[in-house]
Design an enzyme around this catalytic site. Structure first.
Site, mmCIF file in Angstrom:
data_model
loop_
_atom_site.group_PDB
_atom_site.id
_atom_site.type_symbol
_atom_site.label_atom_id
_atom_site.label_comp_id
_atom_site.label_asym_id
_atom_site.label_seq_id
_atom_site.Cartn_x
_atom_site.Cartn_y
_atom_site.Cartn_z
ATOM 1 N N ASP A 136 -10.833 -4.051 12.380
ATOM 2 C CA ASP A 136 -11.277 -4.531 11.071
ATOM 3 C C ASP A 136 -12.674 -5.120 11.117
ATOM 4 O O ASP A 136 -13.219 -5.487 10.079
ATOM 5 C CB ASP A 136 -10.278 -5.544 10.520
ATOM 6 N N ASP A 441 3.928 -10.272 7.456
ATOM 7 C CA ASP A 441 5.000 -9.734 8.279
ATOM 8 C C ASP A 441 6.365 -10.276 7.850
ATOM 9 O O ASP A 441 7.354 -9.546 7.809
ATOM 10 C CB ASP A 441 4.740 -10.049 9.757
#
Length: 728
Positions: A136, A441
């Site tokens: 990223d 998550d």
């Protein structure tokens, strides 16, 4: 004929004794609350402080009940790889492995490379392994590290498999003693080590200089994706297949097939929100679908190297079990760290969570998804609901259908990593990892549970993954602030498990999720408990039963038994006695800093004053910090506001304790009702004893890691302000 199971479930022993313990503690809590509710003082005699204590104790009681949900009947899973081999041989499903990184300076490429190499070296058919890195940061430095890894893998993988070495992270392996040399000749061991050291030096040199040598750029087409206009937040999608496992020429130096290795940097544009790690995971799901499309997806953090060569086969024992496998949505491994100090100075081991709480969740429907060390079914990550007749196609994947060139595949994959691809789609909602939360998550795993799937927690004796834990107090506070903030945001959102999971998961399972969702609010009760009784002590206002009263018994019993059981849990989970004591100190620190900021950040968001952000926890420390960490000396060194809070609380309790003791010595026992104030003296004294390292950092230490003088001065100022009402 019934087929042999590929795994078995064992119940933890000693549950009857534990339940008896829990019942007696519950009785003590009820008596304590009854006393508190029926002995409210008159107005002007400490009524407000008393009612505040009642509120704090009600909160502690409710939270204790929530924590019991996972301690009632924990289980342990035991997979049987030998049975898997007997039944399936090498006819196993292919596996895609996702690794995410975001910053070449916080997460050095040399660290990422060792993780990648350990994952490529699994004891698994290499033609069925594909390793993907999402960068990223869009950094050419990270890409360079991956390119170096693709070359070194040709030597490292056959070396690992020839001698069956562990761990297969070269950094971890070579950092161990030379005792591993007996597995091979010293000459071969030294040769491979020298190759690794030289590669690491080249990568680190490139990172320090901020550029890749031109002669290296000319050797691989992928480097041409970068130009001077590219930044970490503004660049085109980049997908490079560094090793194509389907290519017959992609072999190691002994002629064995290599796993597929792919680098991806999804497109970033300033005007488009990129959804942090969740967005990276979803881009990887799409990109991998046109390269390997394996039915099993495993993801790990970039610092979590593989420590167990058979972790993939262990996980498949659960998915391929004919009796229960069709119900299992994901298999979660614990998060372990390899760099903890001897007595875990910052309380980062997560041992009790790993050994007790996650095992308890496993008995209720499955552990939560913690974002690393997890194996998923691809279909379920993409939104599939559970049905009793579900059958997985384990042969799914990219078939040898079209002779598509690597360039064509890369171009197709790039379109799936474009920043506008998800617009108008269900990605981040019904498909893939969910958006809108710092702990994406957890809500992703919750959604999977609510779609009818179960999960499994596998905690082998030899840890499957080892990572890098925080090595400074600032890193620890930052990590727990992010976790507590994210989990509280779930509690306050439409994903509140009691609401979102109602009728879909068991009540105890919902309570297990909220152990972490309610971390942050604990800060308010804790702050009250470490401030108000101390101030009341200085003012001579009793807030507990007299030491000679029978009503002191439930207070003493609950406090002692709960802490004794906490010590038992810690020791039985592998902690040391001193490690447990350090954990108690950090329990206080995290509650008055990390969790407090978690509450405040959620409040600012609810008021529209801030937006969600994601801060990468640094994985590096300077040499002096590392030395102090090894010596178990706490690290401060900056003027962060959380240190002012720590300094204020600890100094306040010290002043109140000294003030209380001075009154005792001046006027004696009977005149100031010491029997009524004695519990507050003990409480205040325990805070002071726990805080000794903080006093040393403020007044005695001279190293760079001490608490800076401006922080100490500010803390003294706040203490003086807090004491004004008590002494007026």
């Amino acid at each position: 004929m019934e087929r042999t199971r590929l795994f078995e479930t064992e119940t933890h022993g000693g549950r009857a004794a534990y339940r008896l313990h829990a019942v007696t503690v519950a009785a003590g809590i009820l008596l304590l609350l009854y006393y508190r509710a029926t002995r409210v003082p008159a107005a002007g005699e400490g009524r407000a402080a008393w009612l505040g204590m009642l509120a704090a104790e009600l909160w502690y009681a409710a939270y204790w009940v929530v924590t019991q949900s996972v301690r009632w009947s924990p289980v342990r899973r035991r997979p049987f790889r030998d049975r898997l081999a007997a039944r399936h041989g090498e006819r196993l499903p292919s596996v895609d492995i996702f690794v995410c990184t975001a910053d070449p300076y916080s997460e050095p490429p040399s660290l990422v490379v060792s993780t990648i190499l350990s994952l490529m070296a699994y004891n698994y058919p290499p033609e069925k392994l594909s390793v993907y890195l999402s960068d990223d940061g869009g950094s050419i430095l990270t890409y360079y590290g991956m390119w170096e890894a693709s070359l070194f893998a040709k030597h490292w993988l056959p070396f690992c498999k020839r001698y069956n070495i562990e761990p297969r992270s070269p950094a971890a392996y070579f950092s161990q003693s030379d005792g591993h040399q007996e597995l091979c000749t010293p000459k071969e061991w030294s040769l491979i080590k020298d190759m690794f050291d030289e590669m690491t030096e080249r990568i680190d040199t490139a990172v320090m200089s901020g550029k890749v040598p031109e002669e290296i750029k000319a050797r691989q087409k992928g480097f041409h994706e970068w130009n001077q206009e590219i930044t970490s937040k503004n660049h085109q999608p980049i997908v490079q297949i560094l090793i194509d496992g389907k290519d017959q020429n992609a072999v190691d130096n002994e002629g064995n097939v290599l796993p597929t290795l792919v680098y991806m940097a999804r497109e970033k544009r300033p005007q488009h929100h990129h959804n942090f790690k969740a967005g990276a995971m979803n881009a990887l799901i799409r990109v991998s679908s046109v390269i390997s499309n394996s039915p099993i997806i495993m993801n790990v953090d970039c610092d979590m190297y593989s420590n167990n060569n058979d972790a993939v086969r262990d996980a498949l024992c659960f998915f391929l079990d004919e009796e229960m496998g069709h119900k299992i949505g994901f298999v979660q491994y614990p998060q372990n760290y390899n760099n903890l100090s001897k007595n875990d100075i910052y309380g980062n081991s997560l041992q009790v969570i790993n050994e007790v709480e996650m095992a308890g969740m496993d008995s209720l429907g499955g552990p939560l998804y913690i974002g690393t060390g997890c194996f998923h079914r691809r279909e379920i990550l993409c939104g599939r609901k559970f049905t009793k007749d579900y059958q997985e196609d384990w042969n799914a994947g990219i078939k040898d259908k079209l002779q598509e060139s690597i360039d064509e595949t890369e171009e197709k994959a790039k379109s799936l990593a474009a920043c506008t691809y998800e617009h108008g789609t269900q990605w981040g909602d019904e498909i893939g990892v969910k958006y809108g939360c710092a702990v994406e998550d957890v809500i992703t795993g919750l959604a999977i549970h609510c779609r009818g799937w179960e999960s499994v927690y596998n905690n082998p004796k030899k840890p499957a993954f080892m990572g890098v834990g925080p090595t400074t107090l600032a890193q620890t506070i930052l990590q727990h602030k992010r976790w507590s903030e994210g989990n509280l945001s779930i509690f306050l959102s439409k994903y509140n498990v009691f609401l979102f999971g109602h009728g879909k998961t068991k009540l105890r399972h919902q309570m297990g999720y909220h152990i972490y969702g309610l971390w942050a609010p604990n800060s308010l009760a804790t702050l009250y408990y470490v401030i108000i009784p101390s101030l009341a002590l200085l003012k001579g206002t009793p807030l507990f039963p007299e030491i000679t009263s029978p009503w002191i018994a439930p207070f003493v019993y609950v406090f002692c038994v709960k802490n004794m059981y906490s010590l038992y849990e810690a020791l039985s989970s592998g902690d040391t006695l001193k490690g447990w004591w350090n954990g108690q100190r950090m329990w206080l620190v995290k509650r008055i800093t990390s969790y407090l900021f978690g509450v405040l950040d959620n409040l600012w968001k609810l008021l529209g004053l801030s937006k969600m952000n994601f801060v990468v926890s640094p994985k590096v420390s300077d040499e002096d910090e590392s030395k102090r960490y090894e010596q178990e000396i706490m690290e401060f060194g900056s003027s962060d506001p959380e240190y002012v809070i720590i300094g204020t609380i600890t100094l306040l309790n010290l002043v109140c304790l000294l003030g209380g003791l001075s009154k005792v010595m001046k006027v004696g026992w009977n005149n100031i009702h010491l029997d009524a104030l004695f519990p507050q003296l003990i409480l205040c004294g325990m805070v002071v004893i726990t805080s000794i390292p903080f006093y040393e950092a403020m007044f005695l230490r001279k190293d760079k890691g001490r608490i800076p003088f401006p922080v100490t001065l500010a803390s003294i100022g706040f203490v003086m302000l807090a004491l004004l009402p008590a002494i007026v």
